[in-house]
Design a protein around this motif. Structure first.
Motif, PDB file in Angstrom:
ATOM      1  N   ASP A   1      49.179 -11.408 -27.269  1.00  0.00           N
ATOM      2  CA  ASP A   1      48.215 -10.746 -26.403  1.00  0.00           C
ATOM      3  C   ASP A   1      48.945  -9.895 -25.365  1.00  0.00           C
TER       4      ASP A   1
ATOM      5  N   ASP B   1      49.551 -15.857 -13.642  1.00  0.00           N
ATOM      6  CA  ASP B   1      48.174 -15.642 -13.198  1.00  0.00           C
ATOM      7  C   ASP B   1      47.772 -16.659 -12.137  1.00  0.00           C
TER       8      ASP B   1
ATOM      9  N   GLU C   1      49.678 -11.545 -22.073  1.00  0.00           N
ATOM     10  CA  GLU C   1      50.763 -12.518 -22.178  1.00  0.00           C
ATOM     11  C   GLU C   1      52.120 -11.827 -22.238  1.00  0.00           C
TER      12      GLU C   1
ATOM     13  N   GLU D   1      50.884 -18.632 -18.066  1.00  0.00           N
ATOM     14  CA  GLU D   1      49.690 -18.821 -17.233  1.00  0.00           C
ATOM     15  C   GLU D   1      50.064 -19.016 -15.768  1.00  0.00           C
TER      16      GLU D   1
ATOM     17  N   ARG E   1      41.374 -17.934 -20.046  1.00  0.00           N
ATOM     18  CA  ARG E   1      42.788 -17.689 -19.775  1.00  0.00           C
ATOM     19  C   ARG E   1      42.952 -17.015 -18.424  1.00  0.00           C
TER      20      ARG E   1
END
Length: 779
Positions: free
Chosen positions: A472, A496, A475, A493, A531
């Motif tokens: 992605d 973020d 990502e 993650e 996500r």
């Protein structure tokens, strides 16, 4: 069985809604979404070719890593390990300024391109940022920053309600519009005229937009600032200004009148090559219109006086009282903007807080001129750029003197490119990280909603699942941040999560925030989204001007809430209605405050947030809290413009041009978008062709500061005499790329005619239009 999915088109600034036809995981067709709240079924050739672009066999599917001088396919882990091994080591040895970052225009068309570059720059600590803005719209950012205190406070023409539209250096019938997000721009221009309005186009070419106009002026390229100054002078001296509600919000009228005293229509007429009385008539018509908007774009921006031209566009909107009023030029209010707060003085906008190492170019909006990138790489000494991170950028074609930059990139110690193609720039990378096709990515228009002519909000989840072996795009960016900052191997993650924590911590400690005093961890736990990128979007929506603010009190008075003056907008969201039997689209859902990602997902065709409304004085961030009509940097530039009144014009100058089926250098590898009118030819007026000895279809040699090109001639009276036109984004003839369709019809790179020394001094923007050239026939 084929199925359909909705997707916002990412291929230009119009952001049209598409309905994709999908067989398995392949997009086999695209048509306009008739129920889209903004585009209402409009589609252009680029959107119709979405499937072909999505399935382009030349798109990279796995990372590439340079081994033994050659780029070879690698795993994602190997690619990020290579970055983690190289970049932190170079920073450790040579310092943070040894790394440069280049951001290309496509970043504005993806979620990842909005959410992560700021985090990347913060992780690196470098000031060496170069973006496509200094090849495009940076003059508008500078003029807005100086006038309003905020470089992102850019007003847009209220296309659907104006009575008079003056367009300069813009060809939205073919570009689909820019810094003015408007699906079906051509239809809106036709509607303007159909309701009795007036369209005036200022362009040295008789473009498809000019053909729609009531009046077309073809001045000498590069003279837009002079023309605009004469229009303002006429309004001021003939007492035709009418600031209305802006009177108490504006300072500097007297100083402006004095500063523009020498720019009479008679004085500018020879330099513009327009009749003085025609200039005066235009000023009077602008003043007499019930409502009016002045709008300038790249043709008036990428010139020697680009910032002055952009400043004068808004000066005219202010003097006629059309800034910040319906039918004039208004400031959009995007769903992810900061919620409006009380009006008052701000920090203002500053230029030149630091300077480039080699030529001393001042920073603008934390950026350095793209034209300075090559010298910052090739010039020895402390602070030399040794590593480069290039994201969705192809400056070898988009910046001046690509040959010099091409050679400079080859001398880098390390380069990372985030790009779906091996193109003229990414071929130099040591690691190439390819994002997936757009059908496999979620989409939200963070940037273009801030320029939209109607407030609305839409979100597209991925239309098809992520293909095995791909990563992605969000990502990819998150892992890149970790790799360059010495945190390779951490959960992406976490990037973020840290961004969310920082935002909530700031809001919870800000007394002006509705979240003041609340627990950031508890609020983070309330965010929707599977996500990190979706959770960050949810946070921005909920804190925005239409957001639910986690159930806290509104951040602004109830009577200032968007839609409060319009009962249809202030009511709770209504269910969208299916298309009527006669084929008309259904009613758009609208809502009052209460927006979040979950609510947005419930409306796949989008939510109508209402028409643009006045926003002043709340968005002003100048130190005075007022519109500062004649800022000091602008006043200091006016003597240079005054000197242009008596300068001897060049015999022949060049301008670029747009093609409907193209967008910079992106789309030349899609067969459906190549050919026809989308050709790399040099348009020459018949009089110039006869004088120089050029024949239609023959080759000519064109020469300027940066060198010479050989290009086929197209003799046409669509350009005025003394002007030639060559499109931007071509030159796909370098070895080592993987662009089979583009390489078959390479064209020439118009920016190779420039050496990078011609810049608009206030913005650092390259002069790409109105520069002198010489032409000779090739036997």
């Amino acid at each position: 069985m084929p199925r359909t999915a909705l997707r916002i088109c990412p291929l230009c600034e119009a952001t049209c809604g598409l309905t994709l036809t999908i067989e398995g995981t392949t997009v086999t067709g695209a048509r306009g979404d008739r129920d889209d709240v903004f585009s209402r079924g409009f589609i252009c050739p680029k959107g119709a070719a979405f499937g072909a672009l999505d399935a382009d066999p030349d798109r990279l599917r796995t990372p590439l890593v340079r081994r033994g001088g050659r780029l070879e396919e690698a795993t994602w882990e190997e690619a990020f390990e290579a970055i983690a091994a190289a970049v932190p080591a170079l920073v450790g040895e040579y310092g943070v300024q040894s790394v440069g970052v280049v951001l290309g225009n496509p970043n504005a068309h993806t979620m990842a391109g909005h959410l992560y570059p700021t985090l990347l720059l913060k992780s690196l600590g470098t000031r060496n940022l170069f973006t496509a803005s200094t090849l495009d719209q940076m003059p508008k950012h500078v003029s807005s920053g100086l006038l309003f205190g905020d470089p992102l406070a850019i007003p847009v023409p209220d296309l659907d309600r104006t009575d008079f539209l003056l367009l300069l250096g813009a060809n939205p019938v073919e570009s689909n519009g820019s810094l003015c997000t408007a699906p079906d721009f051509p239809g809106r221009l036709k509607a303007l005229r159909a309701r009795g309005g007036t369209l005036v186009v200022v362009d040295p070419r008789r473009t498809r937009t000019a053909k729609l106009a009531d009046r077309h002026l073809a001045p000498r390229p590069g003279s837009d600032a002079l023309l605009l100054a004469a229009l303002a002078h006429t309004l001021l001296t003939e007492k035709q200004t009418a600031l209305g509600a802006l009177t108490e919000l504006t300072e500097g009228i007297g100083e402006l009148t004095e500063a523009l005293g020498s720019f009479t229509p008679e004085a500018v007429a020879p330099a513009c090559d327009l009749p003085a009385e025609g200039i005066r008539d235009l000023a009077r018509a602008l003043a007499a219109a019930p409502t009016a908007a002045v709008y300038g774009r790249i043709g008036s921006s990428t010139t020697e006086y680009g910032t002055l031209a952009n400043w004068l566009v808004d000066v005219l909107n202010i003097l006629t009282g059309n800034l910040d009023r319906p039918g004039g030029a208004l400031f959009p209010l995007s769903a992810t903007d900061r919620a409006p707060r009380a009006a008052g003085p701000g920090k203002g906008f500053s230029l030149g807080r630091w300077h480039s190492r080699v030529s001393g170019h001042p920073e603008v909006k934390a950026e350095l001129p793209m034209a300075a990138l090559a010298e910052e790489i090739e010039t020895p000494g402390e602070g030399r750029i040794r590593a480069l991170v290039s994201i969705a950028a192809n400056p070898v074609l988009s910046a001046p003197d690509g040959r010099r930059l091409d050679a400079a990139l080859a001398g880098l110690d390390f380069m990372v490119s985030v790009d779906p193609y091996l193109n003229e720039t990414s071929r130099h990378a040591h690691v190439v990280l390819p994002p997936p096709p757009p059908s496999q990515s979620a989409h939200f228009d963070f940037s273009f909603n801030t320029f939209a002519i109607h407030n609305q909000v839409r979100y597209s989840p991925p239309a098809v699942p992520l293909e095995e072996g791909r990563m992605d795009e969000c990502e990819i960016h998150a892992r890149l941040v970790l790799a360059v900052s010495g945190m390779h191997g951490a959960d992406p993650e976490a990037v973020d999560d840290l961004a969310i924590q920082a935002t909530l911590a700031r809001e919870s400690t800000d007394p002006r925030s509705p979240l003041h005093g609340q627990d950031p961890a508890r609020l983070a736990g309330l965010l929707a989204g599977a996500r990190g990128p979706e959770r960050r979007l949810d946070l921005m929506l909920r804190l925005g001007p239409y957001g639910d603010r986690f159930g806290a009190e509104p951040a602004m008075p109830a009577d200032a809430q968007p839609g409060a003056a319009d009962a249809a907008s202030a009511d709770a969201a209504t269910e969208p209605r299916a298309g009527a039997a006669d084929g008309t689209p259904g009613l758009a859902p609208r809502l009052g405050p209460g927006l979040g990602l979950e609510r947005l997902r419930a409306y796949p065709h989008g939510i109508d947030l209402g028409p643009l409304r006045p926003r002043l004085p709340g968005l002003l961030k100048t130190r005075s809290g007022r519109i500062e009509l004649l800022p000091e940097p602008i006043a200091a530039e006016l003597p240079r413009l005054r000197a242009a009144l008596t300068a001897r014009p060049a015999a022949l100058v060049l301008v670029g041009r747009r093609h409907l089926r193209s967008n910079n250098s992106w789309l030349h590898n899609v067969p459906a978008l190549v050919g026809g009118s989308n050709r790399c030819t040099l348009q020459v007026h018949p009089d110039d062709a006869a004088r120089i000895g050029l024949a239609d279809g023959a080759l000519a040699k064109i020469t300027s500061d940066g060198g010479s090109l050989e290009v086929p001639v197209e003799v046409t009276d669509a350009v005025r005499a003394g002007v030639v036109s060559l499109p931007h984004g071509w030159g796909h003839d370098r070895a080592g790329t993987r662009l089979s369709v583009a390489a078959a019809v390479p064209g020439v790179n118009v920016n190779q005619l420039l050496d990078g020394t011609r810049l608009d001094p206030l913005s650092g923007t390259a002069v790409l239009n109105g520069f002198p050239v010489e032409l000779t026939p090739i036997p």
